[in-house]
Design a protein around this motif. Structure first.
Motif, PDB file in Angstrom:
ATOM      1  N   TRP A  17     102.266  10.003  71.375  1.00 46.02           N
ATOM      2  CA  TRP A  17     101.873  10.479  70.049  1.00 46.02           C
ATOM      3  C   TRP A  17     102.643  11.772  69.803  1.00 46.02           C
ATOM      4  O   TRP A  17     102.770  12.607  70.713  1.00 46.02           O
ATOM      5  N   SER A  25      95.954  15.314  69.427  1.00 46.37           N
ATOM      6  CA  SER A  25      96.321  15.233  70.845  1.00 46.37           C
ATOM      7  C   SER A  25      97.314  16.310  71.247  1.00 46.37           C
ATOM      8  O   SER A  25      98.060  16.820  70.426  1.00 46.37           O
ATOM      9  N   SER A  57     101.376  13.641  75.018  1.00 51.71           N
ATOM     10  CA  SER A  57     101.329  13.103  76.389  1.00 51.71           C
ATOM     11  C   SER A  57     101.998  11.743  76.374  1.00 51.71           C
ATOM     12  O   SER A  57     101.795  10.929  75.460  1.00 51.71           O
TER      13      SER A  57
END
Ligand code: HPA
Length: 237
Positions: free
Chosen positions: A202, A209, A212
């Motif tokens: 993402w 987020s 990652s």
């Protein structure tokens, strides 16, 4: 007619057995190609992923493929997902790009006094090649999203969440650091071109987020499947 696959992150493991190395002297420097009787492969970041996006000699790459007689290219790009509809671990074909990468040579028309043309970019990615990729993918259980818009940043740093939020308002679906330059040059060279983007993370701030990345073995699985898909599509067309 021979076609070429340009591979990015992870693609070096998927050169078919028995490919031969060939060095082509382009107008912009030497380029190492790998080829068998049917397809030519070019590793964008070289073996071992040693060349970062802003230092790639894109002009040499496209010029070398032109000299090798390539009229059709499928290029594979690792990207970050801005749109929630393309989850990390999935892939799609490119329809448009927004090029924000300035700090690199991005045209063959760079000599003062050289004659030039304004290359039309209404359709940067070949609809026929893109459609065939999607159809071939279907036959192999590989669903490809269509018509993705790629924003090309300079890198090598990743983006801030504020930058990604801006790119989203511009209509961009995925972010990467290479396709804008590579596509522009292929279009200038008059080579039919399609792009496959596969998401490995993402983008910054998407879904709140931290960036990652998917695991290496998932990247390997996907790049293997996409490299084969690119090859078979080029052979079928
Ligand atoms: N940003 C830019 N380029 C990338 C990313 C990203 O999040 N992921 C893979 N290439």
């Amino acid at each position: 007619m021979k076609g070429a696959v340009i591979g990015g992150t992870g693609c070096q493991s998927f050169l078919p057995p028995g490919v031969r190395e060939r060095i082509v002297q382009s107008r912009y420097g030497e380029v190492l190609l790998y080829e068998d009787d049917d397809i030519v492969y070019l590793l964008r970041h070289r073996l071992g992923h040693t060349v970062p996006p802003h230092l790639i000699n894109y002009r040499a790459h496209i010029d070398a493929l032109r000299i090798a007689g390539i009229r059709r290219i499928v290029a594979i790009y690792a990207v970050g997902s801005i749109t929630e509809s393309l989850k990390p671990g999935t892939a799609g074909v490119l329809g448009q790009f927004v090029d924000l990468a300035g700090n690199r040579e991005n045209t063959f028309y760079s000599e003062p006094g050289q004659s030039f043309r304004h290359t039309p970019m209404d359709e940067p990615y070949s609809p026929t090649l893109s459609r065939t990729l999607i159809e071939e993918g279907k036959g192999r259980g590989l669903t490809l999203a269509r018509d993705l818009t790629y924003v090309c940043t300079n890198g090598p740093r990743l983006e801030t969440p504020a930058e990604i939020a801006m790119y989203r308002t511009l209509g961009c679906d995925v972010v990467g650091m290479t396709a804008g330059t590579e596509t522009s040059l292929a279009c200038e060279a008059g080579i039919e071109f399609a792009g496959i983007a596969y998401s490995i993370n993402w983008a910054a701030g998407v879904g709140g987020s931290q960036v990652s990345f998917i695991q290496d073995h998932e990247i390997d699985h996907l790049t293997g499947a996409l490299t084969n898909l690119a090859r078979n599509t080029l052979l079928s067309i």
